[in-house]
Design a protein around this motif. Structure first.
Motif, mmCIF file in Angstrom:
data_model
loop_
_atom_site.group_PDB
_atom_site.id
_atom_site.type_symbol
_atom_site.label_atom_id
_atom_site.label_comp_id
_atom_site.label_asym_id
_atom_site.label_seq_id
_atom_site.Cartn_x
_atom_site.Cartn_y
_atom_site.Cartn_z
ATOM 1 N N PHE A 195 38.359 -68.693 2.636
ATOM 2 C CA PHE A 195 38.149 -68.308 1.263
ATOM 3 C C PHE A 195 36.669 -68.067 0.967
ATOM 4 C CE2 PHE A 195 37.477 -69.351 -3.238
ATOM 5 C CZ PHE A 195 38.283 -68.372 -3.811
ATOM 6 N N ALA A 196 35.816 -68.955 1.468
ATOM 7 C CA ALA A 196 34.380 -68.802 1.233
ATOM 8 C C ALA A 196 33.852 -67.506 1.840
ATOM 9 C CB ALA A 196 33.623 -70.001 1.793
ATOM 10 N N LYS A 197 34.310 -67.152 3.026
ATOM 11 C CA LYS A 197 33.900 -65.897 3.667
ATOM 12 C C LYS A 197 34.344 -64.700 2.822
ATOM 13 C CE LYS A 197 33.112 -63.130 7.422
ATOM 14 N NZ LYS A 197 32.492 -61.967 6.838
ATOM 15 N N PHE A 198 35.567 -64.746 2.327
ATOM 16 C CA PHE A 198 36.076 -63.681 1.459
ATOM 17 C C PHE A 198 35.198 -63.532 0.212
ATOM 18 C CE2 PHE A 198 38.649 -62.780 -2.339
ATOM 19 C CZ PHE A 198 38.982 -61.458 -2.085
ATOM 20 N N MET A 199 34.841 -64.652 -0.415
ATOM 21 C CA MET A 199 34.008 -64.613 -1.628
ATOM 22 C C MET A 199 32.605 -64.092 -1.313
ATOM 23 S SD MET A 199 35.955 -65.292 -4.086
ATOM 24 C CE MET A 199 34.806 -65.463 -5.434
ATOM 25 N N ASP A 200 32.047 -64.487 -0.177
ATOM 26 C CA ASP A 200 30.729 -63.971 0.222
ATOM 27 C C ASP A 200 30.766 -62.462 0.419
ATOM 28 O OD1 ASP A 200 29.443 -66.420 0.148
ATOM 29 O OD2 ASP A 200 29.648 -66.785 2.297
ATOM 30 N N ASP A 201 31.776 -61.987 1.132
ATOM 31 C CA ASP A 201 31.908 -60.548 1.369
ATOM 32 C C ASP A 201 32.121 -59.794 0.068
ATOM 33 O OD1 ASP A 201 31.656 -61.103 4.055
ATOM 34 O OD2 ASP A 201 33.791 -60.803 4.522
ATOM 35 N N MET A 202 32.990 -60.324 -0.783
ATOM 36 C CA MET A 202 33.260 -59.687 -2.069
ATOM 37 C C MET A 202 32.003 -59.616 -2.914
ATOM 38 S SD MET A 202 33.607 -60.516 -5.573
ATOM 39 C CE MET A 202 33.726 -62.276 -5.477
ATOM 40 N N SER A 203 31.270 -60.716 -2.989
ATOM 41 C CA SER A 203 30.084 -60.741 -3.848
ATOM 42 C C SER A 203 29.037 -59.742 -3.372
ATOM 43 C CB SER A 203 29.493 -62.152 -3.929
ATOM 44 O OG SER A 203 28.907 -62.539 -2.706
ATOM 45 N N ALA A 204 28.864 -59.615 -2.074
ATOM 46 C CA ALA A 204 27.886 -58.653 -1.546
ATOM 47 C C ALA A 204 28.279 -57.229 -1.915
ATOM 48 C CB ALA A 204 27.768 -58.793 -0.026
ATOM 49 N N GLN A 205 29.539 -56.895 -1.766
ATOM 50 C CA GLN A 205 29.989 -55.536 -2.067
ATOM 51 C C GLN A 205 29.955 -55.244 -3.567
ATOM 52 O OE1 GLN A 205 33.707 -54.564 -0.172
ATOM 53 N NE2 GLN A 205 33.060 -55.494 1.748
ATOM 54 N N VAL A 206 30.466 -56.162 -4.360
ATOM 55 C CA VAL A 206 30.518 -55.952 -5.806
ATOM 56 C C VAL A 206 29.113 -55.878 -6.397
ATOM 57 C CG1 VAL A 206 31.181 -57.039 -7.995
ATOM 58 C CG2 VAL A 206 32.813 -56.911 -6.118
ATOM 59 N N CYS A 207 28.251 -56.798 -6.005
ATOM 60 C CA CYS A 207 26.899 -56.822 -6.561
ATOM 61 C C CYS A 207 26.106 -55.584 -6.165
ATOM 62 C CB CYS A 207 26.172 -58.095 -6.152
ATOM 63 S SG CYS A 207 26.858 -59.580 -6.933
ATOM 64 N N LYS A 208 26.225 -55.158 -4.922
ATOM 65 C CA LYS A 208 25.508 -53.959 -4.486
ATOM 66 C C LYS A 208 25.966 -52.742 -5.269
ATOM 67 C CE LYS A 208 23.785 -51.286 -0.669
ATOM 68 N NZ LYS A 208 23.139 -50.423 -1.631
ATOM 69 N N LYS A 209 27.266 -52.577 -5.416
ATOM 70 C CA LYS A 209 27.792 -51.432 -6.166
ATOM 71 C C LYS A 209 27.383 -51.492 -7.635
ATOM 72 C CE LYS A 209 31.639 -50.454 -3.115
ATOM 73 N NZ LYS A 209 33.086 -50.381 -2.938
ATOM 74 N N ALA A 210 27.418 -52.674 -8.220
ATOM 75 C CA ALA A 210 27.028 -52.824 -9.621
ATOM 76 C C ALA A 210 25.546 -52.513 -9.818
ATOM 77 C CB ALA A 210 27.350 -54.237 -10.110
ATOM 78 N N LEU A 211 24.699 -52.987 -8.908
ATOM 79 C CA LEU A 211 23.263 -52.721 -9.022
ATOM 80 C C LEU A 211 22.948 -51.240 -8.768
ATOM 81 C CD1 LEU A 211 21.954 -55.969 -7.414
ATOM 82 C CD2 LEU A 211 21.427 -55.177 -9.729
ATOM 83 N N ASP A 212 23.668 -50.614 -7.856
ATOM 84 C CA ASP A 212 23.491 -49.177 -7.641
ATOM 85 C C ASP A 212 23.861 -48.403 -8.903
ATOM 86 O OD1 ASP A 212 22.653 -49.629 -5.048
ATOM 87 O OD2 ASP A 212 24.567 -49.050 -4.129
ATOM 88 N N ARG A 213 24.936 -48.822 -9.547
ATOM 89 C CA ARG A 213 25.347 -48.177 -10.803
ATOM 90 C C ARG A 213 24.294 -48.407 -11.886
ATOM 91 N NH1 ARG A 213 27.774 -49.608 -15.523
ATOM 92 N NH2 ARG A 213 29.161 -48.089 -16.485
ATOM 93 N N ASP A 214 23.812 -49.637 -11.989
ATOM 94 C CA ASP A 214 22.781 -49.953 -12.977
ATOM 95 C C ASP A 214 21.531 -49.095 -12.782
ATOM 96 O OD1 ASP A 214 24.398 -51.866 -14.125
ATOM 97 O OD2 ASP A 214 23.152 -53.582 -13.534
ATOM 98 N N ALA A 215 21.150 -48.857 -11.541
ATOM 99 C CA ALA A 215 19.944 -48.068 -11.248
ATOM 100 C C ALA A 215 20.082 -46.632 -11.742
ATOM 101 C CB ALA A 215 19.660 -48.081 -9.749
#
Length: 98
Positions: free
Chosen positions: A1-21
Motif C-alpha cells: 500500500f505504501a508503495k502504491f501511495m508513493d507512486d500515486m503521489s509522485a504522478q499526481v503531484c507532477k501532473k498538478a504542478l505541470d498544470r499549475d505552471a
C-alpha cells in the motif's frame, strides 16, 4: 500500500504542478495557489488535502512542511520544493484518513 501511495503521489503531484505552471490564474491552481506566500499556500494545502484549518497566526500545523519546503528549495529549487511538499502531504496519515 505504501508503495502504491508513493507512486500515486509522485504522478499526481507532477501532473498538478505541470498544470499549475501553465495556468496564469492562481485562484484555479491545484498545488501552488499562493505563489508568493509559502505559509499561506501550506495552510491552503493542509485544508484542501487534510481537512485541517490552520489559523493565519499559527505556524505549528505547517512547521514540518515549511521546513521540508525550505530544505528542498535550498538543495533542488522551487519546483522540486513544491513537488516534495505535495508528495509528503499525499502520503501523510491525515490524507489517508481524510
Amino acid at each position: 500500500f505504501a508503495k502504491f501511495m508513493d507512486d500515486m503521489s509522485a504522478q499526481v503531484c507532477k501532473k498538478a504542478l505541470d498544470r499549475d505552471a501553465r495556468n496564469p490564474v492562481e485562484a484555479t491552481r491545484l498545488v501552488v495557489r499562493h505563489a508568493n506566500d509559502v505559509k499561506a499556500n501550506l495552510r491552503w494545502l493542509r485544508l484542501k488535502l487534510h481537512g485541517v484549518w490552520i489559523a493565519p497566526d499559527e505556524d505549528a500545523g505547517i512547521a514540518n512542511y515549511q521546513a521540508l519546503h525550505q530544505q528542498i528549495l535550498a538543495e533542488a529549487g522551487l519546483g522540486q520544493a513544491w513537488l516534495g511538499v505535495c508528495m509528503a502531504m499525499l502520503t501523510a496519515p491525515e490524507f489517508m484518513t481524510y
